[in-house]
Design an enzyme around this catalytic site. Sequence first.
Site, PDB file in Angstrom:
ATOM      1  N   HIS A   1       1.034  -1.131   0.035  1.00 55.40           N
ATOM      2  CA  HIS A   1       0.098  -0.083  -0.059  1.00 55.40           C
ATOM      3  C   HIS A   1       0.902   1.318   0.035  1.00 55.40           C
ATOM      4  O   HIS A   1       1.065   1.941   0.969  1.00 55.40           O
ATOM      5  CB  HIS A   1      -0.974  -0.118   1.267  1.00 55.40           C
ATOM      6  CG  HIS A   1      -2.181   0.958   1.137  1.00 55.40           C
ATOM      7  ND1 HIS A   1      -3.592   0.403   1.326  1.00 55.40           N
ATOM      8  CD2 HIS A   1      -2.135   2.166   0.799  1.00 55.40           C
ATOM      9  CE1 HIS A   1      -4.200   1.277   1.170  1.00 55.40           C
ATOM     10  NE2 HIS A   1      -3.780   2.673   0.779  1.00 55.40           N
TER      11      HIS A   1
ATOM     12  N   GLU B   1     -12.324  -0.856   0.070  1.00 53.52           N
ATOM     13  CA  GLU B   1     -12.316   0.580   0.467  1.00 53.52           C
ATOM     14  C   GLU B   1     -13.640   1.248   0.079  1.00 53.52           C
ATOM     15  O   GLU B   1     -14.021   1.151  -1.250  1.00 53.52           O
ATOM     16  CB  GLU B   1     -11.100   1.218   0.096  1.00 53.52           C
ATOM     17  CG  GLU B   1      -9.961   1.062   1.002  1.00 53.52           C
ATOM     18  CD  GLU B   1      -8.793   2.005   0.285  1.00 53.52           C
ATOM     19  OE1 GLU B   1      -9.189   3.050   0.187  1.00 53.52           O
ATOM     20  OE2 GLU B   1      -7.599   1.342   0.515  1.00 53.52           O
TER      21      GLU B   1
HETATM   22  O1  IFM Z   1      -6.487   6.980   2.345  1.00 50.53           O
HETATM   23  C1  IFM Z   1      -6.654   6.604   0.868  1.00 50.53           C
HETATM   24  C2  IFM Z   1      -6.242   5.037   1.014  1.00 50.53           C
HETATM   25  O2  IFM Z   1      -5.046   5.180   1.303  1.00 50.53           O
HETATM   26  C3  IFM Z   1      -6.253   4.559  -0.469  1.00 50.53           C
HETATM   27  N1  IFM Z   1      -7.664   4.816  -1.318  1.00 50.53           N
HETATM   28  C4  IFM Z   1      -8.111   5.946  -1.112  1.00 50.53           C
HETATM   29  C5  IFM Z   1      -8.052   6.634   0.423  1.00 50.53           C
HETATM   30  C6  IFM Z   1      -8.713   7.899   0.648  1.00 50.53           C
HETATM   31  O3  IFM Z   1      -8.001   8.997  -0.190  1.00 50.53           O
END
Ligand code: IFM
Length: 454
Positions: A121, A355
């Site tokens: 990540h 997410e």
């Molecule tokens: O915080 C980020 C994450 O690390 C990756 N996807 C989007 C999120 C919000 O911007």
Amino acid sequence: MAKYIFPEGFLWGAATAAYQIEGSPSTDDRGESIWDRFSHTPGNTWNEENGDTACEHYSLYREDVKRMAELGLNAYRFSISWPRIFPAGKGKPNLKGLDFYRRLIEELHKYRIKPAVTLYHWDLPQALQEQGGWGSLDTAKYFNQYAAFIFENLDLPVDRWITLNEPWVSAFFGYAMGVHAPGLNDFNTALRAAHNLLLGHGMAIRSFRDVNRENEPIGITLNLNPVQPFSDSKADLAQAVRTDGFMNRWFLDPVFRGAYPQDMVEIFSRSYDLSFIEEEDLTITAEPIDFLGINNYTRILVKAGSSEDDFMGNPYNPPEAEYTEMGWEVYPRGIFDLLVRVHRDYGPLPLYITENGAAYDDKLQNDGRVDDSDRINYLHGYFLEAWKALQEGVPLAGYFVWTLMDNFEWSFGYSKRFGLIYIDYPTQKRYLKDSAYWYRDVISRNGLEVKGGS
Ligand code: IFM
């Protein structure tokens, strides 16, 4: 009271990433990452902030897991910091780093929370950046070595593995737009980086199949957005196809079809050099996976750009729409459209929302409460549309809210709060926001209840 119940065994989780929460940048011999270097370089982040302290999760992880249990999460997605395991990116592994993740997983198991582990990540070891970073094929090979080491040595059950998080962002924000580490502005290198990321992913899948980790599915997480034309004009419709090609298909096609989308190859090759793509590479990028992770926050509504080679177009923000603190349109229907489309065009694998969430300007009240009803509304809308996608036959198996707790939002520093848990940074105290209690109820009912809903 209408009820929207999710399938039995549905995963309800929250997600985080190592650099955004851990802090302790040199504890236990962690090496420097590109995000340490980038955020310590003046001008790159809001208020010159960096992840040195973040949420101090490296020392407070037990307390954080306890909070997850209070919320009733049955899954938790986190990432391993590559420079904690290989401080120089390669060579001798650092067992103290590995031990931290072992302790974290043991703690999760105590509360029956299923770990979903992301291997990358965005925190590339800086030493590898000095040798070209993702612009170099060697980085893909070192990523594979790191991944294989984890598969062989993280000797505890892991419920789901994710090779990469959002390779589009790593490649294009990092190498073309300069807004993320390593901060480069070179589209040719970004295209190479995207390709090497996908190669690293495929190599790691191969290594995974060589180790004996039964019943542990592995996949990749892509940031995907439904793209819609601003109007029915020929130019806007064609633009939406191109923007979709750049944002979505440039990654989906090599992973699922073993080929880059032909329309985009034609467009890119008119301005950039794609000669680094070898035909046999695409058998590596398409190494079969067990599921796809999708990160989605909004949609892209696009107007035609300046030419037929314009692959970005002009994004349009409707003035009547609602927006989060990131300036992203709240568009729940988008997650339905996206899930149905990905399943239709790239199915039949299980899908996870790895997410989804929203940043708002949360305020901690004197009584310790954080009233974030806007986040509750956001999540409610998105959960409902995900439920509708399930009714259409989409095999959605879990949902990870971004994010467990407020944290370092990359170039925005600590100015954006996405968490279910509020972090008071000066004291490092944690406070459950109203959305955390609301999410706890959703999880305990395995779905939504809507008064007077249909
Ligand atoms: O915080 C980020 C994450 O690390 C990756 N996807 C989007 C999120 C919000 O911007």
